[in-house]
Design a protein around this motif. Structure first.
Motif, PDB file in Angstrom:
ATOM      1  N   ILE A 130      52.655  41.710  41.674  1.00 34.02           N
ATOM      2  CA  ILE A 130      51.349  41.207  41.245  1.00 34.02           C
ATOM      3  C   ILE A 130      51.385  40.786  39.778  1.00 34.02           C
ATOM      4  O   ILE A 130      50.791  39.765  39.405  1.00 34.02           O
ATOM      5  CB  ILE A 130      50.258  42.267  41.485  1.00 34.02           C
ATOM      6  N   LYS A 131      52.067  41.536  38.950  1.00 38.23           N
ATOM      7  CA  LYS A 131      52.193  41.147  37.544  1.00 38.23           C
ATOM      8  C   LYS A 131      52.859  39.777  37.432  1.00 38.23           C
ATOM      9  O   LYS A 131      52.396  38.907  36.681  1.00 38.23           O
ATOM     10  CB  LYS A 131      53.007  42.186  36.769  1.00 38.23           C
ATOM     11  N   ASP A 200      42.320  41.235  42.772  1.00 33.08           N
ATOM     12  CA  ASP A 200      43.630  41.754  43.193  1.00 33.08           C
ATOM     13  C   ASP A 200      43.837  43.183  42.692  1.00 33.08           C
ATOM     14  O   ASP A 200      44.381  44.036  43.407  1.00 33.08           O
ATOM     15  CB  ASP A 200      44.752  40.851  42.657  1.00 33.08           C
ATOM     16  N   VAL A 201      43.428  43.451  41.446  1.00 32.60           N
ATOM     17  CA  VAL A 201      43.580  44.792  40.871  1.00 32.60           C
ATOM     18  C   VAL A 201      42.777  45.811  41.676  1.00 32.60           C
ATOM     19  O   VAL A 201      43.270  46.898  42.001  1.00 32.60           O
ATOM     20  CB  VAL A 201      43.155  44.796  39.387  1.00 32.60           C
ATOM     21  N   TRP A 202      41.530  45.484  42.015  1.00 30.85           N
ATOM     22  CA  TRP A 202      40.718  46.388  42.832  1.00 30.85           C
ATOM     23  C   TRP A 202      41.433  46.702  44.152  1.00 30.85           C
ATOM     24  O   TRP A 202      41.511  47.867  44.569  1.00 30.85           O
ATOM     25  CB  TRP A 202      39.351  45.764  43.111  1.00 30.85           C
ATOM     26  N   GLU A 255      33.384  49.739  38.969  1.00 41.75           N
ATOM     27  CA  GLU A 255      32.434  48.733  39.460  1.00 41.75           C
ATOM     28  C   GLU A 255      32.507  47.442  38.654  1.00 41.75           C
ATOM     29  O   GLU A 255      32.502  46.341  39.211  1.00 41.75           O
ATOM     30  CB  GLU A 255      31.018  49.322  39.441  1.00 41.75           C
ATOM     31  N   ALA A 256      32.583  47.540  37.329  1.00 46.60           N
ATOM     32  CA  ALA A 256      32.626  46.359  36.467  1.00 46.60           C
ATOM     33  C   ALA A 256      34.067  45.884  36.311  1.00 46.60           C
ATOM     34  O   ALA A 256      34.934  46.668  35.903  1.00 46.60           O
ATOM     35  CB  ALA A 256      32.029  46.659  35.101  1.00 46.60           C
ATOM     36  N   PRO A 257      34.363  44.626  36.628  1.00 45.78           N
ATOM     37  CA  PRO A 257      35.738  44.127  36.515  1.00 45.78           C
ATOM     38  C   PRO A 257      36.357  44.341  35.135  1.00 45.78           C
ATOM     39  O   PRO A 257      37.550  44.675  35.036  1.00 45.78           O
ATOM     40  CB  PRO A 257      35.590  42.624  36.826  1.00 45.78           C
ATOM     41  N   ALA A 262      43.996  46.954  33.289  1.00 44.85           N
ATOM     42  CA  ALA A 262      44.782  45.730  33.410  1.00 44.85           C
ATOM     43  C   ALA A 262      46.130  46.087  34.037  1.00 44.85           C
ATOM     44  O   ALA A 262      46.533  47.256  34.058  1.00 44.85           O
ATOM     45  CB  ALA A 262      44.983  45.094  32.037  1.00 44.85           C
ATOM     46  N   VAL A 263      46.817  45.079  34.543  1.00 39.67           N
ATOM     47  CA  VAL A 263      48.103  45.326  35.202  1.00 39.67           C
ATOM     48  C   VAL A 263      49.083  45.998  34.249  1.00 39.67           C
ATOM     49  O   VAL A 263      49.808  46.926  34.644  1.00 39.67           O
ATOM     50  CB  VAL A 263      48.681  43.999  35.750  1.00 39.67           C
TER      51      VAL A 263
END
Length: 273
Positions: A130-131, A200-202, A255-257, A262-263
Motif C-alpha cells: 500500500i505504501k 485504504d488506510v481504514w 472517524e476523522a480521516p 499515516a502509512v
C-alpha cells in the motif's frame, strides 16, 4: 477435449502472441472468470482473467480501463503482476501472476486468527504494498481479506484492482462508493467526497482487526445498523490483543480521516513492535 483444456492461442496485440493452456476455473466475478493456465512453452502457471466484452456496460468498461492502467504501472513483490493483455472481438484476457496459496479470508475463516508473528509478517507485507501504491498515486479502494493472496511460499500479494484509480496527487477528492461495506470508511457511508489513501488506510485497520481476532470489527444484521456502527466507530477490541497491536488498530480506525495514522506511522509502529 473438454472446454477448459482447450488452448487459447493466436490472441494478438500488435506482434505479441499469447499461448496458454487452460486447466480449470479458480474464481469468477460479475463480468469475468479467472482460470488457471500454463504457458505452452515455459510451463509457468498464470491466472487468466477472461472478460466478456459484450456484457460490459459503460461503467464496467471505465473500471476495466482503470484496472489495467493501474496494474500496468505496478511492479512490487507484494502486488499481483499483470504480465500482458490480449484481445479478441468479444473477449479480453488479462494474464496475471498466479499466487497459488489461497486468500486471507479463506485462511482466517477455516483456521481462525493468525498467530502474533504471522500477523506481523502478513500485515507488514500488505503495508509495504500500500505504501508503494500510494507513493505513485494508485488507490486500491477494495482492500479486503479476499483480495490478499498467499503464494505457495507464503509471500503476500495484494490483488484485484477492479475498483482502483490513479490520482494526480493524494489530495484529489474522490466521490464513488467502492469496495465491500464491512471494510468501508465512515466518509463512504456518509456519501461524502473522500481521500483515497485514507479509505485504504481504514480498510487496513479492519484487516488487521480481522487477522488478530478472527472476527470483523463492524458486524450488524442490516446495512443500516452496519452504517451506524462504522460512522460511530463502534467496535470492541478483546483485552488479550497485544498492546502495540491495540494501539495500531485504534490509531487507524478513527472517524476523522485526518486523525488516522499515516502509512509511514504504521510502518514505524510495525518495525518497533
Amino acid at each position: 477435449m473438454c472446454k477448459d483444456e482447450k488452448t487459447i492461442k493466436d490472441l494478438i496485440i500488435g506482434r505479441r502472441v499469447g499461448f496458454y493452456k487452460v486447466r480449470g476455473e479458480i474464481g469468477c466475478g460479475t463480468f469475468s472468470r479467472v482460470k488457471l493456465a500454463f504457458h505452452a512453452l515455459t510451463k509457468d502457471k498464470v491466472a487468466l482473467k477472461v472478460l466478456d466484452k459484450t456484457r460490459l456496460d459503460s461503467q464496467a468498461q471505465r473500471l476495466l480501463s482503470k484496472e489495467i492502467s493501474s496494474m500496468e504501472c505496478l511492479q512490487h513483490p507484494n502486488v499481483v503482476c499483470l504480465y500482458e493483455v490480449m484481445e479478441k472481438p468479444s473477449r479480453l484476457y488479462l494474464v496475471l501472476e498466479y499466487a497459488g496459496g489461497g486468500d486471507l479470508h479463506n485462511r482466517l475463516s477455516t483456521q481462525g486468527k493468525l498467530s502474533e508473528n504471522a500477523c506481523k509478517i502478513t500485515f507488514a507485507q500488505i503495508l509495504s504494498a500500500i505504501k508503494y501504491m500510494h507513493n505513485i498515486n494508485v488507490i486500491h479502494r477494495d482492500l479486503k481479506a479476499e483480495n490478499v493472496l498467499f503464494t505457495s511460499s507464503g509471500c503476500i500479494k495484494v490483488a484485484d484492482f477492479g475498483f482502483s484509480t490513479q490520482v494526480s496527487n493524494r489530495n484529489d477528492a474522490l466521490d464513488t462508493f467502492c469496495g465491500s461495506p464491512p471494510y468501508a470508511a465512515p466518509e463512504l457511508f456518509r456519501d461524502e467526497c473522500y481521500l483515497g489513501a485514507s479509505v485504504d488506510v481504514w480498510a487496513m485497520g479492519v484487516l488487521l482487526f480481522f487477522m488478530v481476532t478472527g472476527t470483523m470489527p463492524f458486524r450488524a444484521e442490516t446495512m443500516g445498523k452496519l452504517r451506524r456502527c462504522v460512522i460511530e466507530c463502534e467496535y470492541t477490541l478483546p483485552p488479550w490483543v497485544p498492546g502495540p497491536c491495540q494501539r495500531l488498530i485504534r490509531g487507524i480506525l478513527k472517524e476523522a480521516p485526518a486523525d488516522r495514522y499515516a502509512v509511514d506511522q504504521m510502518l514505524g509502529i510495525c518495525q518497533s513492535a
